[in-house]
Design a protein around this motif. Structure first.
Motif, PDB file in Angstrom:
ATOM      1  N   ASN A 123      27.390  19.100   6.446  1.00 47.52           N
ATOM      2  CA  ASN A 123      26.768  17.887   5.914  1.00 47.52           C
ATOM      3  C   ASN A 123      26.141  17.061   7.025  1.00 47.52           C
ATOM      4  OD1 ASN A 123      26.320  15.858   3.737  1.00 47.52           O
ATOM      5  ND2 ASN A 123      27.721  14.657   4.985  1.00 47.52           N
ATOM      6  N   GLU A 192      16.662  17.931   2.185  1.00 49.76           N
ATOM      7  CA  GLU A 192      16.002  16.628   2.254  1.00 49.76           C
ATOM      8  C   GLU A 192      16.958  15.546   1.779  1.00 49.76           C
ATOM      9  OE1 GLU A 192      12.139  14.317   0.281  1.00 49.76           O
ATOM     10  OE2 GLU A 192      12.509  16.453  -0.114  1.00 49.76           O
ATOM     11  N   VAL A 193      17.081  14.513   2.573  1.00 52.69           N
ATOM     12  CA  VAL A 193      17.968  13.399   2.217  1.00 52.69           C
ATOM     13  C   VAL A 193      17.264  12.521   1.191  1.00 52.69           C
ATOM     14  CG1 VAL A 193      19.219  11.392   3.068  1.00 52.69           C
ATOM     15  CG2 VAL A 193      19.045  13.442   4.481  1.00 52.69           C
ATOM     16  N   ARG A 194      17.966  12.235   0.110  1.00 54.76           N
ATOM     17  CA  ARG A 194      17.409  11.386  -0.939  1.00 54.76           C
ATOM     18  C   ARG A 194      18.312  10.173  -1.154  1.00 54.76           C
ATOM     19  NH1 ARG A 194      15.534  15.703  -5.665  1.00 54.76           N
ATOM     20  NH2 ARG A 194      14.101  16.935  -4.347  1.00 54.76           N
ATOM     21  N   TYR A 195      17.681   9.053  -1.367  1.00 54.64           N
ATOM     22  CA  TYR A 195      18.410   7.807  -1.600  1.00 54.64           C
ATOM     23  C   TYR A 195      18.075   7.275  -2.990  1.00 54.64           C
ATOM     24  CZ  TYR A 195      18.941   7.899   3.480  1.00 54.64           C
ATOM     25  OH  TYR A 195      19.234   8.263   4.761  1.00 54.64           O
ATOM     26  N   ARG A 196      19.002   6.551  -3.568  1.00 55.74           N
ATOM     27  CA  ARG A 196      18.732   5.898  -4.841  1.00 55.74           C
ATOM     28  C   ARG A 196      19.308   4.488  -4.804  1.00 55.74           C
ATOM     29  NH1 ARG A 196      23.118   5.730  -8.324  1.00 55.74           N
ATOM     30  NH2 ARG A 196      24.908   7.003  -7.725  1.00 55.74           N
ATOM     31  N   ASP A 197      18.716   3.616  -5.574  1.00 58.17           N
ATOM     32  CA  ASP A 197      19.177   2.230  -5.617  1.00 58.17           C
ATOM     33  C   ASP A 197      20.568   2.150  -6.220  1.00 58.17           C
ATOM     34  OD1 ASP A 197      16.808   1.330  -4.558  1.00 58.17           O
ATOM     35  OD2 ASP A 197      15.866   1.043  -6.526  1.00 58.17           O
ATOM     36  N   VAL A 198      21.325   1.197  -5.728  1.00 58.13           N
ATOM     37  CA  VAL A 198      22.637   0.918  -6.315  1.00 58.13           C
ATOM     38  C   VAL A 198      22.418   0.126  -7.602  1.00 58.13           C
ATOM     39  CG1 VAL A 198      24.852  -0.230  -5.989  1.00 58.13           C
ATOM     40  CG2 VAL A 198      23.737   0.923  -4.059  1.00 58.13           C
ATOM     41  N   SER A 235      27.628  11.295 -11.201  1.00 56.14           N
ATOM     42  CA  SER A 235      28.786  11.852 -10.508  1.00 56.14           C
ATOM     43  C   SER A 235      29.580  12.745 -11.447  1.00 56.14           C
ATOM     44  CB  SER A 235      29.689  10.718  -9.992  1.00 56.14           C
ATOM     45  OG  SER A 235      30.897  11.233  -9.472  1.00 56.14           O
TER      46      SER A 235
END
Length: 292
Positions: A123, A192-198, A235
């Motif tokens: 990771n 590829e690192v992906r982000y999402r809003d909290v 999740s």
């Protein structure tokens, strides 16, 4: 883990003690014309013999806990007139005395700690590892081991040491191994690192307990549930495993917790219901699963 640096020399008996298949490339070692020790006339084709030797020495000095690793080249023959290939490998060894400490009712198997080491390593390097049964090396215990695959290619393994290998190297305490071919890993594209809003909106949680055949890997079901639950499922985790009274022989119950959430609004129970039904149908069709 503590890093070690060891000489790359091994004996033929140490390579033989790994229980490698006749066609395994690790059986083919490079000979040394002027070895430092006559009993170690070969260059290592794997890091494992060096780590097992260190584990044995620590055991003889009554070390109760060993956590070591080495990052170094191994040597593979390349032809009569050519220098050997030297792919970069990483290996780690975890060993400890079998007796739990006085505050521990029961100590978890070393396999799970080694699995965590392998997953964290990959990771941090930017890769998503998948543990699978196919490709487990013969020096690991078949009931407590897995091959490590990235992008469908096996690049290593993790698991507890096979009892015959432990006996050959005179290892008398529980021992687990992590092995990664860094040269093969370097040729693969990192994820590829992906982000999402909290999300500010509340979650909806659903628990499913399903009875499946005992030999079904939980990770296989977990991945299938993730893909089937839909984009609003943020999740999925396995939180319970049960076999015993109430479950047919040869089968077990796995419980999954699914968490649904949207970043822009509240989800309704009516919107989540079709996703749960879709997951239940998939588990029944692909895995013969029955709701418990």
């Amino acid at each position: 883990l503590l890093e070690t640096v060891s000489f790359p020399f091994v004996s033929a008996a140490e390579i033989e003690g790994l229980r490698l298949a006749p066609g395994d490339e690790r059986r083919a070692t490079v000979g040394i014309l002027n070895p430092i020790k006559e009993e170690e006339p070969r260059l290592r084709s794997a890091l494992l013999p060096s780590l097992l030797r260190l584990a044995r020495e620590n055991q003889r000095r009554q070390a109760q806990r060993v956590r070591i690793f080495e990052v170094s080249c191994v040597f593979r023959p390349a032809g009569e007139a050519e220098l050997p290939r030297e792919p970069l490998h990483a290996a780690a060894l975890l060993a400890e005395t079998a007796e739990p400490r006085f505050w521990e009712a029961e100590r978890p198997r070393l396999f799970f700690e080694a699995k965590g080491v392998a997953e964290r390593l990959l990771n941090l390097l930017g890769y998503v590892a998948v543990l699978q049964r196919e490709g487990i090396p013969p020096f690991l215990h078949p009931g407590a081991a897995a091959a490590i695959a990235v992008g469908g290619q096996v690049i290593g393994a993790v698991g507890e040491l096979h009892p015959e290998v432990a006996a050959h190297f005179e290892i008398e305490v529980p021992c687990a191994i992590v092995e990664v071919d860094l040269a093969a890993l370097e040729k693969l594209q990192p994820s590829e690192v992906r982000y999402r809003d909290v999300s500010r909106f509340p979650q909806i949680r659903r628990d499913l307990a399903v009875v499946v055949d005992r030999d079904r890997p939980a990770g296989e079901l977990l991945e299938a549930v993730r893909k089937t639950a839909g984009k609003d499922c943020v999740s999925v985790e396995v939180f319970d495993r049960y076999e015993g009274p109430g479950v047919p022989e040869g089968r077990l119950s796995l419980a999954f917790r699914l968490v649904f959430e949207r970043p822009d609004r509240n989800l309704t129970h009516a919107e989540v219901k079709p996703a749960i039904e879709r997951v239940v149908r998939m588990l029944a069709h692909r895995f013969g699963g029955e709701l418990r």
